[in-house]
Write a protein that holds these residues in place. Structure first.
Motif, PDB file in Angstrom:
ATOM      1  N   LYS A 188      21.803  43.618  41.973  1.00 24.48           N
ATOM      2  CA  LYS A 188      22.903  43.105  43.023  1.00 24.48           C
ATOM      3  C   LYS A 188      22.939  41.561  42.792  1.00 24.48           C
ATOM      4  CE  LYS A 188      22.504  44.398  47.570  1.00 24.48           C
ATOM      5  NZ  LYS A 188      22.007  44.609  48.518  1.00 24.48           N
ATOM      6  N   MET A 189      21.509  41.064  42.736  1.00 22.09           N
ATOM      7  CA  MET A 189      21.724  39.712  42.472  1.00 22.09           C
ATOM      8  C   MET A 189      22.682  38.883  41.102  1.00 22.09           C
ATOM      9  SD  MET A 189      18.595  36.736  42.258  1.00 22.09           S
ATOM     10  CE  MET A 189      18.081  36.971  44.019  1.00 22.09           C
ATOM     11  N   ALA A 190      22.397  39.645  40.008  1.00 26.34           N
ATOM     12  CA  ALA A 190      23.019  39.449  38.748  1.00 26.34           C
ATOM     13  C   ALA A 190      24.703  39.385  39.219  1.00 26.34           C
ATOM     14  CB  ALA A 190      22.689  40.234  37.663  1.00 26.34           C
ATOM     15  N   ARG A 191      25.221  40.656  39.767  1.00 23.54           N
ATOM     16  CA  ARG A 191      26.582  40.843  39.883  1.00 23.54           C
ATOM     17  C   ARG A 191      27.031  39.947  40.977  1.00 23.54           C
ATOM     18  NH1 ARG A 191      26.137  47.478  39.459  1.00 23.54           N
ATOM     19  NH2 ARG A 191      26.250  47.412  37.051  1.00 23.54           N
ATOM     20  N   LYS A 192      26.114  39.917  42.160  1.00 23.47           N
ATOM     21  CA  LYS A 192      26.758  38.780  43.223  1.00 23.47           C
ATOM     22  C   LYS A 192      26.950  37.555  42.455  1.00 23.47           C
ATOM     23  CE  LYS A 192      27.770  38.346  47.425  1.00 23.47           C
ATOM     24  NZ  LYS A 192      28.782  38.970  48.173  1.00 23.47           N
ATOM     25  N   TYR A 193      25.943  37.121  41.603  1.00 23.79           N
ATOM     26  CA  TYR A 193      26.039  35.552  41.151  1.00 23.79           C
ATOM     27  C   TYR A 193      27.394  35.357  40.606  1.00 23.79           C
ATOM     28  CZ  TYR A 193      25.458  31.740  37.854  1.00 23.79           C
ATOM     29  OH  TYR A 193      25.885  30.765  37.130  1.00 23.79           O
ATOM     30  N   GLY A 237      33.344  33.499  41.131  1.00 20.72           N
ATOM     31  CA  GLY A 237      35.066  33.771  40.826  1.00 20.72           C
ATOM     32  C   GLY A 237      35.123  34.625  39.401  1.00 20.72           C
ATOM     33  N   GLN A 238      34.148  35.311  39.103  1.00 21.08           N
ATOM     34  CA  GLN A 238      34.127  36.249  37.997  1.00 21.08           C
ATOM     35  C   GLN A 238      33.852  37.352  38.354  1.00 21.08           C
ATOM     36  OE1 GLN A 238      32.727  33.954  34.087  1.00 21.08           O
ATOM     37  NE2 GLN A 238      31.757  32.991  35.555  1.00 21.08           N
ATOM     38  N   PRO A 239      34.466  37.935  39.032  1.00 18.47           N
ATOM     39  CA  PRO A 239      33.881  39.553  39.691  1.00 18.47           C
ATOM     40  C   PRO A 239      34.005  40.725  38.448  1.00 18.47           C
ATOM     41  CG  PRO A 239      36.030  39.204  40.256  1.00 18.47           C
ATOM     42  CD  PRO A 239      35.682  37.804  39.777  1.00 18.47           C
ATOM     43  N   GLU A 240      34.618  40.274  37.203  1.00 19.35           N
ATOM     44  CA  GLU A 240      34.455  41.331  36.305  1.00 19.35           C
ATOM     45  C   GLU A 240      33.406  41.369  35.572  1.00 19.35           C
ATOM     46  OE1 GLU A 240      35.689  37.289  34.435  1.00 19.35           O
ATOM     47  OE2 GLU A 240      36.239  38.278  36.418  1.00 19.35           O
ATOM     48  N   ARG A 241      32.552  40.282  35.803  1.00 13.49           N
ATOM     49  CA  ARG A 241      31.211  40.549  34.805  1.00 13.49           C
ATOM     50  C   ARG A 241      30.344  41.205  35.766  1.00 13.49           C
ATOM     51  NH1 ARG A 241      29.909  36.806  30.778  1.00 13.49           N
ATOM     52  NH2 ARG A 241      31.451  35.560  30.213  1.00 13.49           N
ATOM     53  N   THR A 255      29.835  40.880  26.070  1.00 12.76           N
ATOM     54  CA  THR A 255      31.507  40.879  26.196  1.00 12.76           C
ATOM     55  C   THR A 255      31.630  39.895  27.393  1.00 12.76           C
ATOM     56  OG1 THR A 255      31.752  42.626  27.552  1.00 12.76           O
ATOM     57  CG2 THR A 255      31.502  42.953  25.512  1.00 12.76           C
ATOM     58  N   ASP A 256      33.047  39.662  27.490  1.00 15.03           N
ATOM     59  CA  ASP A 256      33.263  38.988  28.753  1.00 15.03           C
ATOM     60  C   ASP A 256      33.157  39.779  30.045  1.00 15.03           C
ATOM     61  OD1 ASP A 256      35.385  40.761  28.790  1.00 15.03           O
ATOM     62  OD2 ASP A 256      37.089  39.379  28.337  1.00 15.03           O
ATOM     63  N   LYS A 257      32.494  40.939  30.061  1.00 14.47           N
ATOM     64  CA  LYS A 257      32.156  41.712  31.315  1.00 14.47           C
ATOM     65  C   LYS A 257      30.909  41.568  31.404  1.00 14.47           C
ATOM     66  CE  LYS A 257      35.921  44.958  31.142  1.00 14.47           C
ATOM     67  NZ  LYS A 257      36.271  46.630  31.128  1.00 14.47           N
ATOM     68  N   THR A 258      30.000  41.011  30.567  1.00 17.32           N
ATOM     69  CA  THR A 258      28.586  41.158  30.704  1.00 17.32           C
ATOM     70  C   THR A 258      27.980  39.934  31.638  1.00 17.32           C
ATOM     71  OG1 THR A 258      28.332  41.338  28.423  1.00 17.32           O
ATOM     72  CG2 THR A 258      26.405  40.700  29.368  1.00 17.32           C
ATOM     73  N   ILE A 280      25.362  33.564  30.899  1.00 17.63           N
ATOM     74  CA  ILE A 280      25.013  34.948  31.472  1.00 17.63           C
ATOM     75  C   ILE A 280      23.440  34.737  31.875  1.00 17.63           C
ATOM     76  CG2 ILE A 280      26.767  36.386  30.417  1.00 17.63           C
ATOM     77  CD1 ILE A 280      24.614  37.273  28.408  1.00 17.63           C
ATOM     78  N   LEU A 281      23.253  35.785  32.618  1.00 19.65           N
ATOM     79  CA  LEU A 281      21.726  35.438  33.423  1.00 19.65           C
ATOM     80  C   LEU A 281      20.678  36.378  32.328  1.00 19.65           C
ATOM     81  CD1 LEU A 281      22.679  35.956  37.116  1.00 19.65           C
ATOM     82  CD2 LEU A 281      22.346  33.943  35.840  1.00 19.65           C
ATOM     83  N   LEU A 282      19.682  36.129  32.487  1.00 22.86           N
ATOM     84  CA  LEU A 282      18.536  36.556  31.669  1.00 22.86           C
ATOM     85  C   LEU A 282      17.482  36.958  32.707  1.00 22.86           C
ATOM     86  CD1 LEU A 282      16.985  37.546  28.964  1.00 22.86           C
ATOM     87  CD2 LEU A 282      15.832  35.072  29.093  1.00 22.86           C
TER      88      LEU A 282
END
Length: 388
Positions: free
Chosen positions: A105-110, A115-119, A172-175, A209-211
């Motif tokens: 949840k945290m990674a996607r919410k970040y 402004g990058q909901p596709e990631r 990718t640009d979705k990661t 991106i996040l690790l």
């Protein structure tokens, strides 16, 4: 007729009624030397008097109030974790699986909040184990774990362990993140080399991106440093911990930098029991003990002693054992036979070990195991191997 306990476990025919230090006592009186520690949970052994005392003191004072209110013990433990790690903030849970769900949840919410909901995609690795929730098993990419539980949470890309070129190609640009155990536990005590962890950190930084590190099994001093990633000299953005942090009491936590946690505002996550006074009192005492440099030095000394003795064991039984691997007191014995056969032979020697994938036998003793108990453990492993 189905058992009153849901029959999802293949349990050994053992019932332990008491524990002390590195030993467990079976209902029939037999004493078992425990090299499993509740699967890397009993950091300081069974019935540790310091942990027992703080639990009793807290139990006499306050058990539960919920996170509707301030919890002083929770704040103290959070402060200790922030003081001793990369993290700026913590969220407390009751288990590693719960921390896995929050990590997702945290990674996607970040990215959504920025402004990058596709990631939304998270890269994971073959052999990983992040828990048994539907999100965690989807992350594993394991056909065995997901069989019959679909449809599962989408958004995970599982790559081989460990091929850096394939990892790079998977971004990718979705990661949103790369999620990895610095040392795989269930996957067979497979350490990620320091240079590869550093390369992952660089890859995440380069691509924004996040690790995420899962240190549920390898963290809390088990490798001889407070957390396994410290050996590589890098830090994650998000980290899962559980198991050892409670010393046997159910407790987990998600640690994060301020930036990684920036999307998690009031109302985005919660827990009724997470961070309760009982768990946090015990966790704080565990942290006070394991962060002592002398304690960590002892873990490394005992690990070296254990490793030396295991080399002799491997040499004496070349038809049973192939090699050893791991870090600190997170030890894997690569077997030439099915590890469950060694586990069963060890039962006959009143010794507890834990099987893992990749034909590996896990040795995860309490971190304060004595030198004499290490010698006795290897003696019993030798007897078990001789019987095969």
């Amino acid at each position: 007729m189905i058992s009153s306990v849901l029959p999802t476990y293949n349990r050994a025919p053992l019932s332990f009624v008491k524990g002390q230090g590195s030993w467990l006592i079976e209902a029939d009186g037999r004493r078992f030397l425990d090299l499993g520690a509740g699967i890397a949970v009993n950091t300081l052994g069974h019935a540790n008097p310091e942990l027992a005392q703080v639990l009793k003191d807290q139990a006499d004072t306050l058990w539960h109030v919920s996170n509707l209110y301030q919890i002083p013990a929770q704040q103290k433990l959070a402060d200790k974790l922030v003081e001793t790690t990369f993290a700026d903030t913590c969220f407390f849970t009751n288990s590693g699986t719960e921390t896995a769900e929050l990590a997702i949840k945290m990674a996607r919410k970040y990215f959504s909040a920025n402004g990058q909901p596709e990631r939304t995609e998270i890269i994971t690795f073959e052999g990983c184990f992040h828990g048994r929730s539907t999100g965690a098993i989807a992350a594993s990419g394991s056909a065995k774990m997901v069989d019959g539980f679909g449809p599962l949470m989408p958004g995970f890309v599982t790559v081989p362990f460990f091929d850096l070129d394939i990892v790079k190609a998977a971004v990718t640009d979705k990661t949103a993140a790369i999620w990895i155990e610095p040392i795989q536990g269930e996957g067979g005590i497979r350490p990620v080399p320091d240079q590869d962890l550093k390369a992952l950190r660089e890859l995440c930084d380069t691509n924004g991106i996040l690790l995420i590190f899962d240190e549920v099994q390898c963290g809390v001093a088990r490798t001889g440093k407070l957390f396994a990633h410290e050996w590589a000299g890098i830090t994650p953005d998000i980290m899962m911990i559980a198991k050892g942090i409670g010393g046997g009491f159910p407790l987990g936590a998600l640690l994060a930098t301020e930036a990684a946690a920036s999307g998690m505002v009031a109302g985005t996550h919660g827990s009724t029991y997470g961070g309760n006074p009982l768990g946090c009192a015990v966790g704080l005492k565990v942290m006070e003990i394991v962060t002592d440099p002398n304690f960590l030095a002892e873990v490394n000394r005992k690990a070296a002693l254990f490793s030396q003795k295991l080399e002799g064991l491997i040499a004496a039984h070349p038809d049973v054992f192939e090699s050893q691997r791991g870090q600190g007191l997170m030890i894997g014995l690569k077997c030439k036979i099915a590890p469950i056969d060694v586990v069963n032979a060890a039962y006959a020697q009143d010794l507890l070990t834990v099987p893992a994938a990749d034909n590996v036998l896990r040795l995860l003793p309490p971190l304060n195991i004595s030198d004499d108990d290490i010698a006795e453990a290897v003696k019993r492993l030798d007897a078990a191997a001789s019987s095969l």
